[in-house]
Design an enzyme around this catalytic site. Structure first.
Site, mmCIF file in Angstrom:
data_model
loop_
_atom_site.group_PDB
_atom_site.id
_atom_site.type_symbol
_atom_site.label_atom_id
_atom_site.label_comp_id
_atom_site.label_asym_id
_atom_site.label_seq_id
_atom_site.Cartn_x
_atom_site.Cartn_y
_atom_site.Cartn_z
ATOM 1 C CB SER A 1 3.102 23.204 14.596
ATOM 2 O OG SER A 1 2.372 24.456 14.571
ATOM 3 C CB CYS B 1 -9.891 33.773 30.710
ATOM 4 S SG CYS B 1 -10.629 34.017 29.037
ATOM 5 C CD GLN C 1 -14.178 38.863 28.313
ATOM 6 O OE1 GLN C 1 -15.285 38.621 28.876
ATOM 7 N NE2 GLN C 1 -13.530 37.828 27.818
ATOM 8 C CB SER D 1 -3.921 37.833 25.203
ATOM 9 O OG SER D 1 -4.272 38.231 26.688
ATOM 10 C CE LYS E 1 -16.547 30.400 25.899
ATOM 11 N NZ LYS E 1 -15.404 30.557 25.487
ATOM 12 C CG HIS F 1 -10.105 38.641 30.467
ATOM 13 N ND1 HIS F 1 -9.455 39.248 29.383
ATOM 14 C CD2 HIS F 1 -10.575 37.507 30.299
ATOM 15 C CE1 HIS F 1 -9.524 38.403 28.599
ATOM 16 N NE2 HIS F 1 -10.337 37.294 28.816
ATOM 17 C CG ASN G 1 -6.313 37.218 29.273
ATOM 18 O OD1 ASN G 1 -5.575 38.140 29.811
ATOM 19 N ND2 ASN G 1 -6.062 36.636 28.081
ATOM 20 C CB THR G 2 -2.984 33.891 29.034
ATOM 21 O OG1 THR G 2 -1.754 34.893 29.368
ATOM 22 C CG2 THR G 2 -3.646 34.414 27.786
HETATM 23 P P1 NAP Z 1 -4.853 29.651 19.840
HETATM 24 O O1 NAP Z 1 -3.806 30.725 20.329
HETATM 25 O O2 NAP Z 1 -5.421 29.808 18.771
HETATM 26 O O3 NAP Z 1 -3.876 28.280 19.954
HETATM 27 C C1 NAP Z 1 -4.524 27.188 19.440
HETATM 28 C C2 NAP Z 1 -3.581 25.959 19.630
HETATM 29 O O4 NAP Z 1 -4.152 24.838 19.161
HETATM 30 C C3 NAP Z 1 -2.358 26.098 18.769
HETATM 31 O O5 NAP Z 1 -1.341 25.391 19.312
HETATM 32 C C4 NAP Z 1 -2.792 25.259 17.442
HETATM 33 O O6 NAP Z 1 -1.735 24.802 16.658
HETATM 34 C C5 NAP Z 1 -3.572 24.100 17.769
HETATM 35 N N1 NAP Z 1 -4.452 23.756 16.853
HETATM 36 C C6 NAP Z 1 -5.216 24.380 16.206
HETATM 37 N N2 NAP Z 1 -6.089 23.561 15.474
HETATM 38 C C7 NAP Z 1 -5.649 22.108 15.520
HETATM 39 C C8 NAP Z 1 -5.893 20.965 15.197
HETATM 40 N N3 NAP Z 1 -6.568 20.684 14.067
HETATM 41 N N4 NAP Z 1 -5.032 19.982 15.608
HETATM 42 C C9 NAP Z 1 -4.373 20.099 16.532
HETATM 43 N N5 NAP Z 1 -4.090 21.251 17.296
HETATM 44 C C10 NAP Z 1 -4.710 22.373 16.654
HETATM 45 O O7 NAP Z 1 -5.615 29.581 20.923
HETATM 46 P P2 NAP Z 1 -5.491 29.979 22.484
HETATM 47 O O8 NAP Z 1 -6.164 31.273 23.031
HETATM 48 O O9 NAP Z 1 -4.333 29.411 22.946
HETATM 49 O O10 NAP Z 1 -6.646 29.323 23.213
HETATM 50 C C11 NAP Z 1 -6.614 27.722 23.305
HETATM 51 C C12 NAP Z 1 -7.910 27.049 24.062
HETATM 52 O O11 NAP Z 1 -7.794 27.712 25.399
HETATM 53 C C13 NAP Z 1 -8.937 27.657 23.485
HETATM 54 O O12 NAP Z 1 -9.884 26.588 23.694
HETATM 55 C C14 NAP Z 1 -9.543 28.939 24.348
HETATM 56 O O13 NAP Z 1 -10.990 29.042 24.224
HETATM 57 C C15 NAP Z 1 -8.921 28.718 25.984
HETATM 58 N N6 NAP Z 1 -8.618 29.728 26.783
HETATM 59 C C16 NAP Z 1 -7.909 30.436 26.183
HETATM 60 C C17 NAP Z 1 -7.657 31.689 27.124
HETATM 61 C C18 NAP Z 1 -6.838 32.927 26.496
HETATM 62 O O14 NAP Z 1 -6.883 34.041 27.059
HETATM 63 N N7 NAP Z 1 -6.393 32.895 25.428
HETATM 64 C C19 NAP Z 1 -8.067 31.660 28.265
HETATM 65 C C20 NAP Z 1 -8.660 30.464 28.856
HETATM 66 C C21 NAP Z 1 -8.984 29.621 27.841
HETATM 67 P P3 NAP Z 1 -0.830 25.536 15.428
HETATM 68 O O15 NAP Z 1 -0.115 26.704 15.914
HETATM 69 O O16 NAP Z 1 0.112 24.427 14.861
HETATM 70 O O17 NAP Z 1 -1.863 26.082 14.443
#
Ligand code: NAP
Length: 355
Positions: free
Chosen positions: A42, A152, A179, A182, A208, A245, A330-331
């Site tokens: 990106s 989450c 769950q 998303s 977790k 969730h 969750n988000t």
């Molecule tokens: P996601 O949709 O896969 O988004 C990941 C983000 O990180 C994207 O912006 C991606 O950028 C970036 N990224 C990936 N690889 C990278 C790298 N090597 N260097 C820099 N940036 C990088 O994941 P998500 O669901 O948003 O989750 C993000 C974190 O929050 C995770 O650790 C997850 O466990 C945690 N979490 C998620 C939720 C949920 O409900 N989804 C809830 C609580 C916690 P690009 O688009 O450029 O690839």
């Protein structure tokens, strides 16, 4: 004295959690977005082109036209702190780089959650754990540090347990989750994997859910968090729900209590942030619904703008003592909304000064 807006960066701004940050910060009264950071895929694009946006409200022009930059602390002097929505494998290295340069990180990732020197905080439940961060008024310097919010599912579970734990003590917990997709990030699972299906495994989720609440309900000892002796057994399932969730929880308490006494714990809950009036604080952090078929993801996940955890179906359990259903977005509550509420608490407690 006029209070200034704080300028924040978002690490992982294009992901499922990152998009929630962008949406929730759009009209925030204290925080404005100063940088959107993501992967090499990106970097160099404007945010509106880099992101595959999938939330109802489209981001404003200012963010859409912002250039996506790399996740490095170089040249970030203008940022007061960053929110992190990075994958854990990246966060483990990137987040400490920001903290080492004096830029605090409010993180959603698991990488540092169980480090006893890093607070794992749900503002309502264990705001006191922030005391292990160096006190800005004592040091006088701008301090970098990492604070985390829970997984989450843990966010919803711990918020539902806290009102009961405070009055009656929760000793044992069994939890089975359903769950939302998303939770797996964006684009997440393929339609062929999840449509018409439920998957009784989510990689890394059960450990977790079995450990994070024990840290949240733990106590401070010599500037570290000692985990509580609550025992939790979790079984996690992915289901074909978009957001929210749902979980079935059974508990054994330290004291005998009637159904009315347990419901009163939720109804009369006075949390650690009671009366602070933080911008993202819902009117009710936990709400018990005395309706047989609730909570449901579709009907209840947006309660309190996604920040209220809904509890229902309290009844006796033949194995432990009581059982009930819990639902959290969750988000929002489980990720970006919870992290923003945590940053608001850090602001009023002086770690992010606005004057
Ligand atoms: P996601 O949709 O896969 O988004 C990941 C983000 O990180 C994207 O912006 C991606 O950028 C970036 N990224 C990936 N690889 C990278 C790298 N090597 N260097 C820099 N940036 C990088 O994941 P998500 O669901 O948003 O989750 C993000 C974190 O929050 C995770 O650790 C997850 O466990 C945690 N979490 C998620 C939720 C949920 O409900 N989804 C809830 C609580 C916690 P690009 O688009 O450029 O690839």
């Amino acid at each position: 004295m006029t209070e200034r807006m704080l300028t924040v960066g978002i690490l992982g701004a294009t992901g499922a959690v990152g998009q929630r940050f962008v949406a929730l910060l759009a009209n925030h009264p204290w925080f404005r977005i100063g940088a959107v950071m993501a992967s090499e895929r990106s970097v160099g694009k404007v945010y509106g082109d880099a992101v595959q946006w999938h939330l109802p409200a489209v981001p404003g022009a200012a963010v859409r036209e912002m250039c996506v930059t790399p996740c490095t602390p170089d040249g970030r002097e203008g940022l007061d702190f960053v929110f992190s929505g990075l994958p854990a494998e990246e966060a483990v290295e990137i987040e400490p780089l920001f903290a080492a340069r004096g830029i605090p990180v409010v993180s959603n990732t698991r990488s540092h959650r169980m480090d006893p020197r890093v607070p794992l905080v749900i503002p309502e439940v264990n705001a006191g754990h922030l005391a292990i961060i160096p006190d800005p008024s004592r040091t006088g310097d701008r301090q970098g540090f990492i604070v985390t919010n829970p997984n989450c599912a843990t966010s919803a579970l711990a918020l539902a347990l806290d009102p009961i734990h405070r009055r009656l003590g929760v000793r044992k917990v069994m939890v089975v989750t359903a769950q939302a997709v998303s939770g797996a990030g964006f684009p997440g699972l393929s339609v062929m994997s999840i449509l018409d299906n439920a998957i009784p495994y989510i990689s890394g989720e059960e450990p977790k859910l079995e450990t994070e609440p024990c840290k949240i309900f733990g106590c401070i000892h010599h500037d570290q968090i000692m985990v509580s002796d609550m025992v939790i057994s979790a079984a996690c399932t992915r289901v074909a729900v978009r957001d929210g969730h749902l979980m079935h929880v059974s508990v054994e308490l330290n004291q005998l209590a009637s159904r009315d006494e347990i419901i009163a714990c939720w109804d009369d809950y006075i949390s650690d942030i009671h009366g602070l009036g933080l911008p993202s604080q819902p009117e009710r952090s936990v709400e018990y619904l005395d309706v047989p078929d609730r909570p449901q993801p579709l009907l209840d996940r947006d309660r309190g703008q996604g920040m209220t955890v809904t509890v229902g179906r309290l009844r006796e359990c033949a194995v432990l003592q009581w059982k009930f259903a819990v639902l959290g977005h969750n988000t929002i509550r489980g990720a970006a909304g919870g992290a923003i509420l945590l940053a608001e608490l850090l602001t009023v407690r002086g770690w992010f000064p606005r004057s």
